[in-house]
Design a protein around this motif. Sequence first.
Motif, PDB file in Angstrom:
ATOM      1  N   ALA A 118      30.532  43.956  38.826  1.00 52.85           N
ATOM      2  CA  ALA A 118      31.078  43.574  40.132  1.00 52.85           C
ATOM      3  C   ALA A 118      32.592  43.747  40.133  1.00 52.85           C
ATOM      4  CB  ALA A 118      30.711  42.127  40.454  1.00 52.85           C
ATOM      5  N   ALA A 122      34.805  46.761  42.148  1.00 54.76           N
ATOM      6  CA  ALA A 122      35.924  46.472  43.042  1.00 54.76           C
ATOM      7  C   ALA A 122      37.192  47.188  42.573  1.00 54.76           C
ATOM      8  CB  ALA A 122      36.162  44.968  43.114  1.00 54.76           C
ATOM      9  N   GLU A 127      39.510  47.634  45.811  1.00 54.39           N
ATOM     10  CA  GLU A 127      39.218  46.619  46.818  1.00 54.39           C
ATOM     11  C   GLU A 127      39.427  45.235  46.229  1.00 54.39           C
ATOM     12  OE1 GLU A 127      38.591  47.199  49.892  1.00 54.39           O
ATOM     13  OE2 GLU A 127      37.755  49.223  50.016  1.00 54.39           O
ATOM     14  N   SER A 128      39.813  44.297  47.081  1.00 59.27           N
ATOM     15  CA  SER A 128      39.913  42.902  46.678  1.00 59.27           C
ATOM     16  C   SER A 128      38.699  42.154  47.214  1.00 59.27           C
ATOM     17  CB  SER A 128      41.195  42.274  47.223  1.00 59.27           C
ATOM     18  OG  SER A 128      41.278  40.911  46.839  1.00 59.27           O
ATOM     19  N   LEU A 129      38.078  41.357  46.373  1.00 59.37           N
ATOM     20  CA  LEU A 129      36.895  40.614  46.801  1.00 59.37           C
ATOM     21  C   LEU A 129      37.250  39.397  47.641  1.00 59.37           C
ATOM     22  CD1 LEU A 129      34.803  40.767  43.497  1.00 59.37           C
ATOM     23  CD2 LEU A 129      34.704  42.302  45.469  1.00 59.37           C
ATOM     24  N   THR A 130      38.490  38.958  47.574  1.00 58.22           N
ATOM     25  CA  THR A 130      38.959  37.833  48.382  1.00 58.22           C
ATOM     26  C   THR A 130      40.287  38.205  49.028  1.00 58.22           C
ATOM     27  OG1 THR A 130      40.153  36.822  46.526  1.00 58.22           O
ATOM     28  CG2 THR A 130      37.866  36.132  46.864  1.00 58.22           C
ATOM     29  N   VAL A 138      32.997  34.522  46.921  1.00 58.81           N
ATOM     30  CA  VAL A 138      32.248  35.691  46.452  1.00 58.81           C
ATOM     31  C   VAL A 138      30.881  35.213  45.978  1.00 58.81           C
ATOM     32  CG1 VAL A 138      32.183  37.635  44.855  1.00 58.81           C
ATOM     33  CG2 VAL A 138      34.395  36.804  45.707  1.00 58.81           C
ATOM     34  N   THR A 164      32.159  37.628  50.822  1.00 56.75           N
ATOM     35  CA  THR A 164      31.908  38.817  50.016  1.00 56.75           C
ATOM     36  C   THR A 164      30.582  38.690  49.272  1.00 56.75           C
ATOM     37  OG1 THR A 164      34.245  39.332  49.713  1.00 56.75           O
ATOM     38  CG2 THR A 164      32.728  40.173  48.052  1.00 56.75           C
ATOM     39  N   CYS A 166      28.357  40.591  46.354  1.00 59.20           N
ATOM     40  CA  CYS A 166      28.182  41.588  45.306  1.00 59.20           C
ATOM     41  C   CYS A 166      26.696  41.598  44.978  1.00 59.20           C
ATOM     42  CB  CYS A 166      29.020  41.238  44.081  1.00 59.20           C
ATOM     43  SG  CYS A 166      30.796  41.358  44.363  1.00 59.20           S
ATOM     44  N   ILE A 230      28.548  46.361  47.444  1.00 56.46           N
ATOM     45  CA  ILE A 230      29.481  45.327  47.900  1.00 56.46           C
ATOM     46  C   ILE A 230      29.570  45.373  49.414  1.00 56.46           C
ATOM     47  CG2 ILE A 230      31.832  44.428  47.818  1.00 56.46           C
ATOM     48  CD1 ILE A 230      32.176  45.716  45.102  1.00 56.46           C
ATOM     49  N   SER A 232      31.513  43.207  52.395  1.00 58.03           N
ATOM     50  CA  SER A 232      32.566  42.202  52.480  1.00 58.03           C
ATOM     51  C   SER A 232      33.471  42.450  53.680  1.00 58.03           C
ATOM     52  CB  SER A 232      33.422  42.220  51.207  1.00 58.03           C
ATOM     53  OG  SER A 232      34.536  41.354  51.329  1.00 58.03           O
TER      54      SER A 232
END
Length: 272
Positions: A118, A122, A127-130, A138, A164, A166, A230, A232
Amino acid sequence: MSTEIGTVWFVGAGPGDPELITVKGRGLVERAGAILYAGSLVSAAAMRWAPADCVVADSKEMTLEQMSSWLIAQAGRCQTVVRLQTGDPGLYGALIELVQPLDAAGVPLQVVPGVSSAMASAAAAVESLTLPEVTQTVIFTRVEGRTPMPPGESLAALAAHHCTLCIFLSITLLGKVASELLAAGWSPDAPVVVVHKASWPGEEKIVRGTVATIQALCREARIATQSMVIASPTLGARQWTTLAKSKLYDASFTHRFRRASVPAENLTLESP
């Protein structure tokens, strides 16, 4: 041959790139007397650091019982036994199923965490998950296939949080992923990224699409295995013209390492 029982180390090999194993994990491989690795998921290149006399076995054709027996037998002949697992041992790995027989046999064991696919996915997609004011949550999950989901953990139920997601082990079920997201109120145009073999040198593929298009795009790219999905609200933020900034680094924010240099009322933060 040692008369003492050796220790079995469950080591996260990371997502694929052998260099993404932790320093501690590599050190254990370097001094291992025996290594059992998940050959269907872990690159054989991770064996490059194993000693010449190390006993190496591939677990892809073994049952859990055979794996446990192998680890117990090797612990009886060498001090350091490594079970090399993809990603992190505690995430979608048969960790507890393998630990219980070792406990019953009195074999000491330890776990070394690894980089999850995961995180590697990203990173590959930049990419940023948050993101501040977009999502701070997440969820690691999978869509229901042959393995049923516990009550309340359907993808639609989790996707209702609009954070988000995953989604592991679900690349062959993208149609179901899309229908569950739509049922949870996601737009057909909501962005989705699929990363195949994240970090694997020469094998990584990144496919960007939407809830409505991602299945067809992955078919065109002939992606059907070892992929992270992903979904998000943060996807694509690299191209946004407005972005809420982190409060921690805000010039108006005081914390124990820095005092505010600008009054809070003088700053306006924009949301995407």
